[in-house]
Design a protein around this motif. Sequence first.
Motif, PDB file in Angstrom:
ATOM      1  N   ALA A 129       0.833  -1.203   0.000  1.00  0.00           N
ATOM      2  CA  ALA A 129       0.000   0.000   0.000  1.00  0.00           C
ATOM      3  C   ALA A 129       0.867   1.251   0.000  1.00  0.00           C
ATOM      4  N   LEU A 130       0.326   2.315  -0.562  1.00  0.00           N
ATOM      5  CA  LEU A 130       0.931   3.642  -0.482  1.00  0.00           C
ATOM      6  C   LEU A 130       0.053   4.488   0.423  1.00  0.00           C
ATOM      7  N   ALA A 131       0.670   5.232   1.305  1.00  0.00           N
ATOM      8  CA  ALA A 131      -0.096   6.031   2.260  1.00  0.00           C
ATOM      9  C   ALA A 131       0.567   7.391   2.428  1.00  0.00           C
ATOM     10  N   ARG A 132      -0.213   8.349   2.839  1.00  0.00           N
ATOM     11  CA  ARG A 132       0.293   9.718   3.007  1.00  0.00           C
ATOM     12  C   ARG A 132       0.230  10.143   4.463  1.00  0.00           C
ATOM     13  N   LEU A 133       1.079  11.089   4.799  1.00  0.00           N
ATOM     14  CA  LEU A 133       0.978  11.765   6.085  1.00  0.00           C
ATOM     15  C   LEU A 133       0.206  13.057   5.857  1.00  0.00           C
ATOM     16  N   ASP A 134      -0.936  13.174   6.472  1.00  0.00           N
ATOM     17  CA  ASP A 134      -1.729  14.400   6.320  1.00  0.00           C
ATOM     18  C   ASP A 134      -1.117  15.509   7.159  1.00  0.00           C
ATOM     19  N   VAL A 135      -0.691  16.587   6.519  1.00  0.00           N
ATOM     20  CA  VAL A 135      -0.062  17.714   7.193  1.00  0.00           C
ATOM     21  C   VAL A 135      -0.967  18.930   7.028  1.00  0.00           C
ATOM     22  N   PRO A 136      -1.537  19.455   8.122  1.00  0.00           N
ATOM     23  CA  PRO A 136      -2.533  20.527   7.997  1.00  0.00           C
ATOM     24  C   PRO A 136      -1.967  21.925   7.781  1.00  0.00           C
ATOM     25  N   GLY A 137      -0.684  22.127   8.014  1.00  0.00           N
ATOM     26  CA  GLY A 137      -0.129  23.473   7.947  1.00  0.00           C
ATOM     27  C   GLY A 137       0.179  23.947   6.537  1.00  0.00           C
ATOM     28  N   ALA A 138       0.744  25.165   6.465  1.00  0.00           N
ATOM     29  CA  ALA A 138       1.063  25.775   5.172  1.00  0.00           C
ATOM     30  C   ALA A 138       2.177  25.020   4.455  1.00  0.00           C
ATOM     31  N   ILE A 139       3.130  24.453   5.220  1.00  0.00           N
ATOM     32  CA  ILE A 139       4.187  23.637   4.628  1.00  0.00           C
ATOM     33  C   ILE A 139       3.693  22.195   4.592  1.00  0.00           C
ATOM     34  N   ARG A 140       3.620  21.621   3.405  1.00  0.00           N
ATOM     35  CA  ARG A 140       2.972  20.321   3.241  1.00  0.00           C
ATOM     36  C   ARG A 140       3.937  19.143   3.199  1.00  0.00           C
ATOM     37  N   SER A 141       5.232  19.410   3.296  1.00  0.00           N
ATOM     38  CA  SER A 141       6.191  18.303   3.258  1.00  0.00           C
ATOM     39  C   SER A 141       7.144  18.406   4.437  1.00  0.00           C
ATOM     40  N   LEU A 142       7.723  17.270   4.807  1.00  0.00           N
ATOM     41  CA  LEU A 142       8.631  17.203   5.948  1.00  0.00           C
ATOM     42  C   LEU A 142       9.966  16.606   5.527  1.00  0.00           C
ATOM     43  N   ASN A 143      11.003  16.946   6.269  1.00  0.00           N
ATOM     44  CA  ASN A 143      12.270  16.256   6.122  1.00  0.00           C
ATOM     45  C   ASN A 143      12.026  14.764   6.328  1.00  0.00           C
ATOM     46  N   VAL A 144      12.741  13.913   5.565  1.00  0.00           N
ATOM     47  CA  VAL A 144      12.461  12.479   5.603  1.00  0.00           C
ATOM     48  C   VAL A 144      12.666  11.888   6.996  1.00  0.00           C
ATOM     49  N   SER A 145      13.612  12.396   7.769  1.00  0.00           N
ATOM     50  CA  SER A 145      13.813  11.847   9.110  1.00  0.00           C
ATOM     51  C   SER A 145      12.656  12.225  10.029  1.00  0.00           C
ATOM     52  N   ASN A 146      12.092  13.427   9.864  1.00  0.00           N
ATOM     53  CA  ASN A 146      10.929  13.820  10.660  1.00  0.00           C
ATOM     54  C   ASN A 146       9.693  13.015  10.254  1.00  0.00           C
ATOM     55  N   ALA A 147       9.521  12.819   8.952  1.00  0.00           N
ATOM     56  CA  ALA A 147       8.391  12.019   8.470  1.00  0.00           C
ATOM     57  C   ALA A 147       8.492  10.584   8.992  1.00  0.00           C
ATOM     58  N   THR A 148       9.707  10.067   9.048  1.00  0.00           N
ATOM     59  CA  THR A 148       9.905   8.706   9.563  1.00  0.00           C
ATOM     60  C   THR A 148       9.499   8.600  11.021  1.00  0.00           C
ATOM     61  N   ALA A 149       9.870   9.588  11.823  1.00  0.00           N
ATOM     62  CA  ALA A 149       9.524   9.557  13.246  1.00  0.00           C
ATOM     63  C   ALA A 149       8.006   9.529  13.436  1.00  0.00           C
ATOM     64  N   ILE A 150       7.293  10.336  12.649  1.00  0.00           N
ATOM     65  CA  ILE A 150       5.832  10.363  12.760  1.00  0.00           C
ATOM     66  C   ILE A 150       5.243   9.025  12.318  1.00  0.00           C
ATOM     67  N   ALA A 151       5.762   8.471  11.231  1.00  0.00           N
ATOM     68  CA  ALA A 151       5.270   7.188  10.729  1.00  0.00           C
ATOM     69  C   ALA A 151       5.534   6.064  11.729  1.00  0.00           C
ATOM     70  N   LEU A 152       6.695   6.089  12.354  1.00  0.00           N
ATOM     71  CA  LEU A 152       7.016   5.079  13.369  1.00  0.00           C
ATOM     72  C   LEU A 152       6.065   5.173  14.555  1.00  0.00           C
ATOM     73  N   TYR A 153       5.758   6.389  14.968  1.00  0.00           N
ATOM     74  CA  TYR A 153       4.825   6.579  16.087  1.00  0.00           C
ATOM     75  C   TYR A 153       3.454   5.993  15.738  1.00  0.00           C
ATOM     76  N   ALA A 154       2.979   6.283  14.516  1.00  0.00           N
ATOM     77  CA  ALA A 154       1.676   5.774  14.101  1.00  0.00           C
ATOM     78  C   ALA A 154       1.685   4.246  14.025  1.00  0.00           C
ATOM     79  N   ALA A 155       2.770   3.674  13.475  1.00  0.00           N
ATOM     80  CA  ALA A 155       2.863   2.217  13.372  1.00  0.00           C
ATOM     81  C   ALA A 155       2.941   1.579  14.753  1.00  0.00           C
ATOM     82  N   HIS A 156       3.709   2.204  15.646  1.00  0.00           N
ATOM     83  CA  HIS A 156       3.841   1.668  17.005  1.00  0.00           C
ATOM     84  C   HIS A 156       2.487   1.659  17.720  1.00  0.00           C
ATOM     85  N   ARG A 157       1.697   2.708  17.551  1.00  0.00           N
ATOM     86  CA  ARG A 157       0.369   2.761  18.174  1.00  0.00           C
ATOM     87  C   ARG A 157      -0.528   1.659  17.624  1.00  0.00           C
TER      88      ARG A 157
END
Length: 275
Positions: free
Chosen positions: A241-269
Amino acid sequence: MTRKKTDPSGTPKDSHYARLRRAHREQTRPAKEPADDSVVHLYGLHTVREAILNPTRKRRRLLVTRNAMQRLDLNPAALKGLDVETVDPKAIDALVNADAVHQGVCLEAEALTPQPLSKLSDTSLLLILDQITDPHNVGAIMRSAVAFGAGALITTHRHSPTESGVLAKAASGALEHIHHITVRNLANAIEELKSIGFQTVGLDSEGPEPLETTFSGARIALVLGAEGKGLRQKTRTTVDALARLDVPGAIRSLNVSNATAIALYAAHRHLSSKV
């Protein structure tokens, strides 16, 4: 004939632009690792402490200032068999980047050996990196992976950074706590992981569903691509599957290491809810 300007002592002055060029060369100069690529210079208090405490790490010598030795706060037994040299900070400066924050300590050690996929231990969470080459990003990703309990980091033999002082410093000791697995063909590795029960989820800004609603099952492998390029086409068509991180702010993309941390948190939950 134009004469160089001199300072009061009579020494020729460099031009402003020459000084800027020299400063730029110093900042971009690569790490001064040993010629033997099986040996690395690890620096920084957290990095060196964890490397010394890692029983699988082959250590050669420790260069350390008196102050840093106190801050390392290691039991003498941990230093047994290690050649320890008390040095001036300039001795460490000569071994690492001009701008490296070594904190007065440098460990010369043998690089850890990346493992094949067959050595994968029993784990429910993995990270797969698709040609992420920046050692700062990979080091930061390792740190987040260890924090969220990922069992391994999988990269390709090519187009991935090798172990270095820069990568280890960014990982802040995490390099010693996660299995690093390298593969020659990423798509084949993803297929193999799918066959042993991993749901493989690729992060993509145009993914059809939010990441947190994409997870299913009890084993997850997160797949991340390089900034700008993202996942390669073959990787995109291989993952479950392909999935996105929904980012509500004006900047819609994140540094890959920051995006990874958020994805890991979601997967861990998600995985915690399955226990």
